[in-house]
Scaffold this active site. Sequence first.
Site, short mmCIF file in Angstrom:
data_model
loop_
_atom_site.label_atom_id
_atom_site.label_comp_id
_atom_site.label_asym_id
_atom_site.label_seq_id
_atom_site.Cartn_x
_atom_site.Cartn_y
_atom_site.Cartn_z
N LYS A 122 110.16 23.81 72.69
CA LYS A 122 108.77 24.05 72.27
C LYS A 122 108.72 24.45 70.80
CE LYS A 122 104.87 26.98 73.78
NZ LYS A 122 104.49 28.01 74.79
N SER A 156 100.24 27.42 76.92
CA SER A 156 100.48 26.78 75.64
C SER A 156 101.65 25.80 75.64
CB SER A 156 100.73 27.86 74.58
OG SER A 156 101.91 28.60 74.84
N SER A 183 101.65 30.88 79.83
CA SER A 183 101.92 29.61 79.15
C SER A 183 103.05 28.77 79.73
CB SER A 183 102.21 29.88 77.66
OG SER A 183 101.04 30.32 77.02
#
Length: 471
Positions: free
Chosen positions: A83, A158, A182
Amino acid sequence: MTTFEERTTVHAFRDDALGDHDAVGLAEAIRRGEVSAAEAARAAAERVRSVDARLNAVQLLIDAPEHATRADGPLAGVPAFVKDNTDYKGLPTGHGSAAFTPRTARRHAPFARQFLSTGLTVLGKTRMPEFGFSPTTEYEGAEPVRNPWNTGYSAGGSSGGSAALVAAGAVPIAHANDGGGSIRIPAACCGLVGLKPTRGRVVANAQSRQLPIDIVSDGVVSRTVRDSAAFLAAAEAYRRNPKLPPVGLVEGPSERRLRIGFMLDSPNGVRSDAATRAAVEQTAARLERLGHTLEPVTPDIDPSFTGDFLVFWGMLSFLLGVTGRTLGPDFDHRRMDGLSRGLREDYLRNWRRTPGVLRRLKRTRLAYAAAFRGFDLLLSPVLAHTTPPLGHLSPTVPYRTLVERILAYVAFTPVDNVVGTPSMSLPAASATDDGLPIGVMFSGRPGSERTLLEVAFELEAEQPFRRIQDL
Protein backbone atom coordinates in the site's frame (compact mmCIF):
# COMPACT_ATOMS: atom_id res chain seq x y z
CA MET A 1 -24.97 8.88 -12.27
CA THR A 2 -23.31 5.61 -13.19
CA THR A 3 -24.06 4.33 -16.67
CA PHE A 4 -25.04 0.73 -17.32
CA GLU A 5 -21.81 0.23 -19.24
CA GLU A 6 -19.76 1.25 -16.19
CA ARG A 7 -21.68 -1.08 -13.85
CA THR A 8 -19.81 -4.22 -14.85
CA THR A 9 -17.91 -7.01 -13.16
CA VAL A 10 -14.16 -7.11 -13.79
CA HIS A 11 -11.83 -10.00 -13.03
CA ALA A 12 -8.52 -11.37 -14.30
CA PHE A 13 -8.89 -15.11 -13.65
CA ARG A 14 -7.61 -17.15 -16.57
CA ASP A 15 -5.64 -20.27 -17.47
CA ASP A 16 -2.12 -19.04 -16.70
CA ALA A 17 0.59 -19.56 -14.08
CA LEU A 18 -1.68 -18.20 -11.33
CA GLY A 19 -4.82 -20.11 -12.28
CA ASP A 20 -7.34 -20.14 -9.42
CA HIS A 21 -4.61 -20.47 -6.79
CA ASP A 22 -4.74 -18.57 -3.55
CA ALA A 23 -1.40 -17.50 -2.05
CA VAL A 24 -0.83 -20.75 -0.15
CA GLY A 25 -1.70 -22.85 -3.20
CA LEU A 26 0.56 -20.81 -5.47
CA ALA A 27 3.46 -21.01 -3.00
CA GLU A 28 3.05 -24.80 -2.92
CA ALA A 29 3.06 -24.95 -6.74
CA ILE A 30 6.26 -22.87 -6.82
CA ARG A 31 7.93 -25.13 -4.24
CA ARG A 32 6.98 -28.19 -6.29
CA GLY A 33 8.51 -26.63 -9.40
CA GLU A 34 5.20 -26.57 -11.30
CA VAL A 35 5.64 -22.84 -11.87
CA SER A 36 8.53 -20.47 -11.17
CA ALA A 37 8.40 -17.26 -9.15
CA ALA A 38 9.30 -15.35 -12.33
CA GLU A 39 6.42 -16.93 -14.23
CA ALA A 40 4.02 -16.11 -11.39
CA ALA A 41 5.20 -12.49 -11.35
CA ARG A 42 4.83 -12.14 -15.12
CA ALA A 43 1.35 -13.65 -15.06
CA ALA A 44 0.31 -11.35 -12.21
CA ALA A 45 1.68 -8.28 -14.02
CA GLU A 46 -0.29 -9.25 -17.13
CA ARG A 47 -3.42 -9.69 -15.04
CA VAL A 48 -2.89 -6.32 -13.39
CA ARG A 49 -2.56 -4.61 -16.78
CA SER A 50 -5.67 -6.38 -18.05
CA VAL A 51 -7.95 -5.06 -15.29
CA ASP A 52 -6.40 -1.84 -14.03
CA ALA A 53 -7.69 0.31 -16.86
CA ARG A 54 -11.14 -0.39 -15.36
CA LEU A 55 -10.24 -0.56 -11.66
CA ASN A 56 -7.60 2.19 -11.24
CA ALA A 57 -6.14 0.27 -8.31
CA VAL A 58 -2.41 0.53 -9.03
CA GLN A 59 -0.25 3.44 -7.98
CA LEU A 60 2.96 1.98 -9.42
CA LEU A 61 3.82 -1.29 -11.19
CA ILE A 62 7.44 -2.48 -11.12
CA ASP A 63 8.61 -3.71 -14.52
CA ALA A 64 11.31 -6.01 -13.08
CA PRO A 65 10.39 -6.94 -9.49
CA GLU A 66 12.90 -8.49 -7.14
CA HIS A 67 11.87 -11.96 -6.11
CA ALA A 68 11.74 -13.34 -2.62
CA THR A 69 14.37 -12.02 -0.25
CA ARG A 70 13.79 -15.31 1.58
CA ALA A 71 13.48 -18.18 -0.86
CA ASP A 72 12.49 -20.40 2.07
CA GLY A 73 9.65 -18.11 3.18
CA PRO A 74 6.28 -19.87 3.36
CA LEU A 75 4.88 -17.54 0.67
CA ALA A 76 8.05 -17.46 -1.44
CA GLY A 77 7.45 -16.26 -4.98
CA VAL A 78 3.83 -15.22 -4.49
CA PRO A 79 3.20 -11.83 -6.18
CA ALA A 80 1.75 -9.09 -4.01
CA PHE A 81 1.54 -5.30 -3.64
CA VAL A 82 2.38 -2.82 -0.88
CA LYS A 83 0.00 0.00 0.00
CA ASP A 84 1.21 3.50 -0.87
CA ASN A 85 1.64 4.69 2.72
CA THR A 86 4.52 2.31 3.48
CA ASP A 87 8.10 2.95 2.42
CA TYR A 88 9.53 0.43 -0.04
CA LYS A 89 13.13 1.07 -1.02
CA GLY A 90 13.45 2.65 -4.45
CA LEU A 91 9.77 3.60 -4.76
CA PRO A 92 8.04 6.89 -3.87
CA THR A 93 5.53 6.93 -1.01
CA GLY A 94 2.65 9.21 -1.96
CA HIS A 95 0.02 8.53 0.74
CA GLY A 96 -2.67 9.08 -1.89
CA SER A 97 -2.15 12.83 -1.69
CA ALA A 98 -1.75 15.57 -4.28
CA ALA A 99 -0.43 17.96 -1.60
CA PHE A 100 3.24 17.13 -2.24
CA THR A 101 5.66 15.43 -4.61
CA PRO A 102 6.74 12.19 -2.93
CA ARG A 103 10.37 11.33 -2.42
CA THR A 104 11.88 7.98 -3.30
CA ALA A 105 12.27 5.85 -0.17
CA ARG A 106 15.90 5.12 0.69
CA ARG A 107 15.08 2.07 2.78
CA HIS A 108 12.25 -0.33 3.51
CA ALA A 109 9.91 0.57 6.36
CA PRO A 110 10.06 -1.91 9.27
CA PHE A 111 6.77 -3.50 8.28
CA ALA A 112 7.88 -3.74 4.64
CA ARG A 113 10.81 -5.83 5.85
CA GLN A 114 8.45 -8.05 7.81
CA PHE A 115 6.18 -8.32 4.75
CA LEU A 116 9.11 -9.37 2.57
CA SER A 117 10.32 -11.89 5.16
CA THR A 118 7.34 -14.09 4.24
CA GLY A 119 8.83 -14.56 0.76
CA LEU A 120 6.32 -12.42 -1.13
CA THR A 121 7.37 -10.76 -4.41
CA VAL A 122 6.36 -7.09 -4.46
CA LEU A 123 5.06 -5.94 -7.85
CA GLY A 124 4.43 -2.33 -6.85
CA LYS A 125 2.15 -0.10 -4.84
CA THR A 126 -1.62 0.22 -4.55
CA ARG A 127 -3.71 3.36 -4.46
CA MET A 128 -5.35 4.73 -1.34
CA PRO A 129 -7.38 7.84 -0.41
CA GLU A 130 -5.45 10.82 0.90
CA PHE A 131 -3.56 9.80 4.06
CA GLY A 132 -5.98 6.92 4.58
CA PHE A 133 -8.65 9.16 6.07
CA SER A 134 -11.57 8.00 3.93
CA PRO A 135 -13.53 4.72 3.87
CA THR A 136 -13.58 4.92 0.08
CA THR A 137 -10.70 5.31 -2.37
CA GLU A 138 -11.85 8.39 -4.24
CA TYR A 139 -10.21 11.69 -5.17
CA GLU A 140 -10.95 15.27 -6.09
CA GLY A 141 -8.91 15.27 -9.30
CA ALA A 142 -8.37 11.65 -10.28
CA GLU A 143 -10.31 8.52 -11.16
CA PRO A 144 -11.61 6.48 -8.18
CA VAL A 145 -10.66 2.91 -7.43
CA ARG A 146 -13.60 0.80 -8.58
CA ASN A 147 -15.12 -2.29 -7.03
CA PRO A 148 -14.48 -5.30 -9.30
CA TRP A 149 -17.83 -6.87 -8.35
CA ASN A 150 -19.61 -3.82 -9.76
CA THR A 151 -17.49 -0.97 -11.05
CA GLY A 152 -20.08 1.67 -10.26
CA TYR A 153 -19.46 1.12 -6.57
CA SER A 154 -16.74 1.88 -4.03
CA ALA A 155 -13.96 -0.62 -3.34
CA GLY A 156 -13.79 0.74 0.20
CA GLY A 157 -10.88 2.42 1.88
CA SER A 158 -8.37 3.12 2.79
CA SER A 159 -6.83 -0.10 1.43
CA GLY A 160 -9.11 0.06 -1.59
CA GLY A 161 -6.47 -0.48 -4.26
CA SER A 162 -5.18 -3.62 -2.56
CA ALA A 163 -8.68 -5.01 -2.08
CA ALA A 164 -9.69 -4.35 -5.70
CA LEU A 165 -6.64 -6.19 -7.09
CA VAL A 166 -7.07 -9.21 -4.83
CA ALA A 167 -10.82 -9.47 -5.40
CA ALA A 168 -10.31 -9.24 -9.16
CA GLY A 169 -7.75 -12.07 -9.09
CA ALA A 170 -4.80 -9.94 -10.22
CA VAL A 171 -2.80 -11.09 -7.18
CA PRO A 172 -3.82 -13.50 -4.43
CA ILE A 173 -2.81 -11.30 -1.48
CA ALA A 174 -1.85 -7.68 -0.82
CA HIS A 175 -0.74 -5.40 1.99
CA ALA A 176 -3.36 -3.39 3.85
CA ASN A 177 -3.40 -1.41 7.06
CA ASP A 178 -6.13 -0.28 9.40
CA GLY A 179 -6.44 2.88 11.51
CA GLY A 180 -10.24 2.98 11.72
CA GLY A 181 -11.36 0.09 9.56
CA SER A 182 -9.06 0.33 6.54
CA ILE A 183 -8.40 -3.42 6.28
CA ARG A 184 -11.90 -4.54 7.21
CA ILE A 185 -13.90 -1.98 5.21
CA PRO A 186 -12.44 -2.76 1.77
CA ALA A 187 -12.50 -6.47 2.62
CA ALA A 188 -16.23 -6.16 3.30
CA CYS A 189 -16.83 -4.16 0.12
CA CYS A 190 -14.86 -6.58 -2.07
CA GLY A 191 -15.80 -9.96 -0.57
CA LEU A 192 -12.42 -10.65 1.06
CA VAL A 193 -10.92 -11.80 4.34
CA GLY A 194 -9.46 -8.88 6.27
CA LEU A 195 -7.81 -9.39 9.66
CA LYS A 196 -6.70 -6.39 11.72
CA PRO A 197 -4.21 -7.82 14.21
CA THR A 198 -3.89 -6.96 17.88
CA ARG A 199 -1.92 -3.81 18.57
CA GLY A 200 1.74 -4.85 18.70
CA ARG A 201 1.23 -8.17 16.90
CA VAL A 202 3.15 -6.97 13.84
CA VAL A 203 5.94 -4.41 13.61
CA ALA A 204 4.63 -0.91 14.25
CA ASN A 205 5.18 1.77 11.63
CA ALA A 206 7.12 4.89 12.54
CA GLN A 207 4.14 7.26 12.30
CA SER A 208 1.84 5.30 14.58
CA ARG A 209 4.51 4.93 17.28
CA GLN A 210 4.51 8.71 17.66
CA LEU A 211 0.74 8.97 18.26
CA PRO A 212 -0.76 9.31 21.75
CA ILE A 213 -2.92 6.29 20.85
CA ASP A 214 -1.49 3.88 18.31
CA ILE A 215 -4.57 3.03 16.25
CA VAL A 216 -2.86 1.54 13.17
CA SER A 217 -2.23 -2.16 12.51
CA ASP A 218 -0.74 -3.63 9.33
CA GLY A 219 -1.80 -6.86 7.67
CA VAL A 220 -3.20 -8.16 4.40
CA VAL A 221 -6.39 -8.74 2.46
CA SER A 222 -6.88 -12.18 0.93
CA ARG A 223 -9.49 -14.34 -0.79
CA THR A 224 -9.16 -17.28 1.63
CA VAL A 225 -8.84 -17.67 5.37
CA ARG A 226 -5.73 -19.84 5.01
CA ASP A 227 -3.89 -17.04 3.22
CA SER A 228 -4.50 -14.60 6.07
CA ALA A 229 -3.53 -17.32 8.57
CA ALA A 230 -0.36 -18.19 6.64
CA PHE A 231 0.69 -14.54 6.40
CA LEU A 232 0.19 -13.93 10.12
CA ALA A 233 2.16 -17.07 11.03
CA ALA A 234 4.99 -16.06 8.70
CA ALA A 235 5.03 -12.51 10.08
CA GLU A 236 5.16 -13.92 13.61
CA ALA A 237 8.11 -16.13 12.65
CA TYR A 238 9.98 -12.96 11.66
CA ARG A 239 9.19 -11.18 14.90
CA ARG A 240 7.00 -12.39 17.79
CA ASN A 241 5.78 -10.00 20.45
CA PRO A 242 6.50 -11.78 23.78
CA LYS A 243 3.73 -9.76 25.46
CA LEU A 244 1.08 -11.51 23.35
CA PRO A 245 0.14 -15.20 23.20
CA PRO A 246 1.62 -16.84 20.10
CA VAL A 247 -0.72 -17.53 17.18
CA GLY A 248 1.31 -20.05 15.19
CA LEU A 249 -0.02 -21.48 11.95
CA VAL A 250 -3.79 -21.96 12.17
CA GLU A 251 -4.86 -24.53 9.59
CA GLY A 252 -8.51 -25.20 10.35
CA PRO A 253 -11.39 -24.87 12.81
CA SER A 254 -11.24 -25.84 16.45
CA GLU A 255 -13.40 -28.42 18.22
CA ARG A 256 -14.05 -25.87 20.96
CA ARG A 257 -17.53 -24.37 20.92
CA LEU A 258 -17.70 -20.67 21.72
CA ARG A 259 -19.99 -18.19 23.40
CA ILE A 260 -20.38 -15.32 20.95
CA GLY A 261 -22.09 -12.02 21.63
CA PHE A 262 -23.71 -10.35 18.65
CA MET A 263 -25.06 -6.91 17.89
CA LEU A 264 -26.94 -5.56 14.90
CA ASP A 265 -26.71 -1.85 15.64
CA SER A 266 -23.75 0.25 16.68
CA PRO A 267 -23.34 1.16 20.37
CA ASN A 268 -23.28 4.81 19.26
CA GLY A 269 -26.89 4.52 18.08
CA VAL A 270 -26.40 4.05 14.33
CA ARG A 271 -28.87 1.46 13.06
CA SER A 272 -27.70 -0.93 10.35
CA ASP A 273 -29.70 -1.35 7.15
CA ALA A 274 -31.90 -4.35 6.36
CA ALA A 275 -29.42 -6.24 4.15
CA THR A 276 -26.61 -5.82 6.67
CA ARG A 277 -28.80 -6.92 9.59
CA ALA A 278 -29.90 -9.97 7.64
CA ALA A 279 -26.28 -10.91 6.89
CA VAL A 280 -25.38 -10.80 10.60
CA GLU A 281 -28.52 -12.70 11.62
CA GLN A 282 -27.84 -15.38 9.02
CA THR A 283 -24.25 -15.70 10.24
CA ALA A 284 -25.46 -16.03 13.82
CA ALA A 285 -27.89 -18.76 12.76
CA ARG A 286 -25.08 -20.63 10.95
CA LEU A 287 -22.90 -20.46 14.03
CA GLU A 288 -25.71 -21.82 16.20
CA ARG A 289 -26.19 -24.73 13.78
CA LEU A 290 -22.47 -25.42 14.19
CA GLY A 291 -22.92 -25.66 17.96
CA HIS A 292 -21.83 -22.23 19.15
CA THR A 293 -23.89 -20.19 21.62
CA LEU A 294 -25.03 -16.75 20.45
CA GLU A 295 -26.46 -14.01 22.67
CA PRO A 296 -27.27 -10.34 22.01
CA VAL A 297 -24.86 -7.85 23.56
CA THR A 298 -24.46 -4.07 23.50
CA PRO A 299 -21.07 -2.76 24.67
CA ASP A 300 -21.49 0.17 27.03
CA ILE A 301 -19.34 2.55 25.02
CA ASP A 302 -19.22 6.19 26.13
CA PRO A 303 -21.74 8.19 24.04
CA SER A 304 -18.96 10.69 23.35
CA PHE A 305 -16.88 8.07 21.49
CA THR A 306 -17.89 9.09 17.97
CA GLY A 307 -17.25 12.78 18.59
CA ASP A 308 -14.00 12.03 20.36
CA PHE A 309 -12.77 9.83 17.51
CA LEU A 310 -13.64 12.62 15.08
CA VAL A 311 -11.46 15.03 17.08
CA PHE A 312 -8.62 12.47 17.09
CA TRP A 313 -9.08 12.03 13.34
CA GLY A 314 -8.87 15.80 12.92
CA MET A 315 -5.73 15.91 15.04
CA LEU A 316 -4.07 13.51 12.59
CA SER A 317 -4.89 15.80 9.68
CA PHE A 318 -3.65 18.82 11.63
CA LEU A 319 -0.36 17.09 12.48
CA LEU A 320 0.12 16.17 8.82
CA GLY A 321 -0.39 19.80 7.90
CA VAL A 322 2.30 20.83 10.40
CA THR A 323 4.84 18.10 9.60
CA GLY A 324 4.06 17.59 5.91
CA ARG A 325 7.40 18.91 4.68
CA THR A 326 8.98 15.73 5.99
CA LEU A 327 7.04 13.98 3.20
CA GLY A 328 8.08 16.38 0.46
CA PRO A 329 9.63 19.85 0.42
CA ASP A 330 6.73 21.25 -1.61
CA PHE A 331 4.03 20.02 0.81
CA ASP A 332 1.13 22.50 0.98
CA HIS A 333 -1.77 21.70 3.30
CA ARG A 334 -3.99 23.92 1.15
CA ARG A 335 -3.70 21.28 -1.59
CA MET A 336 -5.07 18.55 0.68
CA ASP A 337 -8.51 17.30 -0.35
CA GLY A 338 -11.83 18.46 1.06
CA LEU A 339 -12.05 15.75 3.71
CA SER A 340 -8.50 16.33 4.99
CA ARG A 341 -8.94 20.12 5.01
CA GLY A 342 -12.29 19.86 6.78
CA LEU A 343 -10.89 17.56 9.46
CA ARG A 344 -7.97 19.92 10.00
CA GLU A 345 -10.21 22.97 10.28
CA ASP A 346 -12.51 21.14 12.69
CA TYR A 347 -9.55 20.30 14.89
CA LEU A 348 -8.35 23.90 14.93
CA ARG A 349 -11.75 24.81 16.41
CA ASN A 350 -11.70 21.95 18.93
CA TRP A 351 -8.03 21.45 19.86
CA ARG A 352 -8.63 22.46 23.50
CA ARG A 353 -10.68 19.28 23.90
CA THR A 354 -7.66 17.09 23.14
CA PRO A 355 -6.70 16.07 26.73
CA GLY A 356 -10.27 15.01 27.57
CA VAL A 357 -10.67 13.25 24.24
CA LEU A 358 -7.52 11.21 24.76
CA ARG A 359 -8.48 10.37 28.33
CA ARG A 360 -11.94 9.12 27.33
CA LEU A 361 -10.69 7.19 24.30
CA LYS A 362 -8.10 5.38 26.42
CA ARG A 363 -10.86 4.50 28.90
CA THR A 364 -12.82 2.76 26.13
CA ARG A 365 -10.84 -0.42 26.74
CA LEU A 366 -12.57 -0.84 30.12
CA ALA A 367 -16.09 -0.80 28.66
CA TYR A 368 -15.02 -3.00 25.77
CA ALA A 369 -13.41 -5.54 28.09
CA ALA A 370 -16.64 -5.63 30.11
CA ALA A 371 -18.57 -6.49 26.94
CA PHE A 372 -16.45 -9.64 26.57
CA ARG A 373 -17.31 -11.02 30.01
CA GLY A 374 -18.79 -14.42 29.37
CA PHE A 375 -18.02 -14.24 25.62
CA ASP A 376 -15.16 -15.46 23.48
CA LEU A 377 -15.92 -13.22 20.47
CA LEU A 378 -18.27 -10.48 19.34
CA LEU A 379 -20.13 -10.63 16.00
CA SER A 380 -21.37 -7.45 14.33
CA PRO A 381 -21.66 -5.74 10.97
CA VAL A 382 -18.47 -4.31 9.51
CA LEU A 383 -20.37 -1.30 8.22
CA ALA A 384 -23.79 0.11 9.01
CA HIS A 385 -24.99 -0.11 5.44
CA THR A 386 -24.03 -1.84 2.25
CA THR A 387 -21.37 -0.59 -0.17
CA PRO A 388 -22.30 2.84 -1.57
CA PRO A 389 -22.07 3.91 -5.20
CA LEU A 390 -19.06 5.97 -6.20
CA GLY A 391 -19.61 9.63 -5.41
CA HIS A 392 -21.56 9.13 -2.18
CA LEU A 393 -18.41 9.50 -0.05
CA SER A 394 -16.27 11.46 -2.51
CA PRO A 395 -14.04 14.19 -1.07
CA THR A 396 -15.86 16.56 -3.44
CA VAL A 397 -18.99 16.26 -1.27
CA PRO A 398 -19.34 19.29 1.07
CA TYR A 399 -17.47 18.51 4.27
CA ARG A 400 -20.36 18.57 6.75
CA THR A 401 -22.47 16.31 4.57
CA LEU A 402 -19.52 14.03 3.91
CA VAL A 403 -18.69 13.59 7.61
CA GLU A 404 -22.33 12.82 8.41
CA ARG A 405 -22.33 10.16 5.70
CA ILE A 406 -19.06 8.65 6.88
CA LEU A 407 -20.21 8.45 10.52
CA ALA A 408 -23.47 6.82 9.41
CA TYR A 409 -21.42 4.23 7.49
CA VAL A 410 -18.29 3.57 9.61
CA ALA A 411 -20.06 2.96 12.90
CA PHE A 412 -18.50 -0.32 14.08
CA THR A 413 -14.81 -0.59 13.15
CA PRO A 414 -13.01 2.27 15.01
CA VAL A 415 -13.50 0.88 18.53
CA ASP A 416 -11.10 -2.01 17.88
CA ASN A 417 -8.47 0.48 16.67
CA VAL A 418 -8.72 2.58 19.81
CA VAL A 419 -8.75 -0.43 22.13
CA GLY A 420 -6.13 -2.35 20.13
CA THR A 421 -8.15 -5.56 19.87
CA PRO A 422 -8.03 -7.92 16.86
CA SER A 423 -10.93 -7.80 14.45
CA MET A 424 -11.74 -9.63 11.23
CA SER A 425 -14.07 -9.05 8.29
CA LEU A 426 -15.45 -12.11 6.52
CA PRO A 427 -17.73 -12.32 3.48
CA ALA A 428 -21.29 -13.12 4.51
CA ALA A 429 -23.19 -15.89 2.76
CA SER A 430 -25.70 -13.35 1.43
CA ALA A 431 -25.18 -10.46 -0.97
CA THR A 432 -26.99 -7.26 -1.92
CA ASP A 433 -29.68 -7.22 -4.58
CA ASP A 434 -26.97 -5.95 -6.97
CA GLY A 435 -24.74 -8.93 -6.12
CA LEU A 436 -22.25 -6.92 -4.06
CA PRO A 437 -20.58 -8.65 -1.10
CA ILE A 438 -21.57 -7.89 2.49
CA GLY A 439 -19.07 -8.29 5.30
CA VAL A 440 -19.61 -9.47 8.86
CA MET A 441 -17.12 -8.72 11.63
CA PHE A 442 -15.72 -10.78 14.48
CA SER A 443 -13.77 -9.07 17.25
CA GLY A 444 -11.84 -10.66 20.09
CA ARG A 445 -9.83 -9.98 23.19
CA PRO A 446 -6.21 -8.83 22.76
CA GLY A 447 -4.15 -11.68 21.37
CA SER A 448 -7.09 -13.82 20.24
CA GLU A 449 -6.25 -14.01 16.52
CA ARG A 450 -6.15 -17.82 16.69
CA THR A 451 -9.79 -17.95 17.81
CA LEU A 452 -10.82 -15.51 15.07
CA LEU A 453 -9.08 -17.58 12.40
CA GLU A 454 -10.54 -20.85 13.68
CA VAL A 455 -14.09 -19.50 13.45
CA ALA A 456 -13.34 -18.07 10.02
CA PHE A 457 -12.07 -21.46 8.82
CA GLU A 458 -15.25 -23.10 10.11
CA LEU A 459 -17.57 -20.68 8.34
CA GLU A 460 -15.58 -20.91 5.10
CA ALA A 461 -15.71 -24.73 5.20
CA GLU A 462 -19.43 -24.78 6.01
CA GLN A 463 -20.20 -22.53 3.04
CA PRO A 464 -17.31 -21.46 0.77
CA PHE A 465 -17.12 -17.75 -0.03
CA ARG A 466 -18.65 -16.53 -3.28
CA ARG A 467 -16.14 -16.21 -6.12
CA ILE A 468 -16.18 -13.38 -8.61
CA GLN A 469 -15.10 -15.72 -11.43
CA ASP A 470 -18.27 -17.78 -10.94
CA LEU A 471 -20.63 -14.90 -11.74
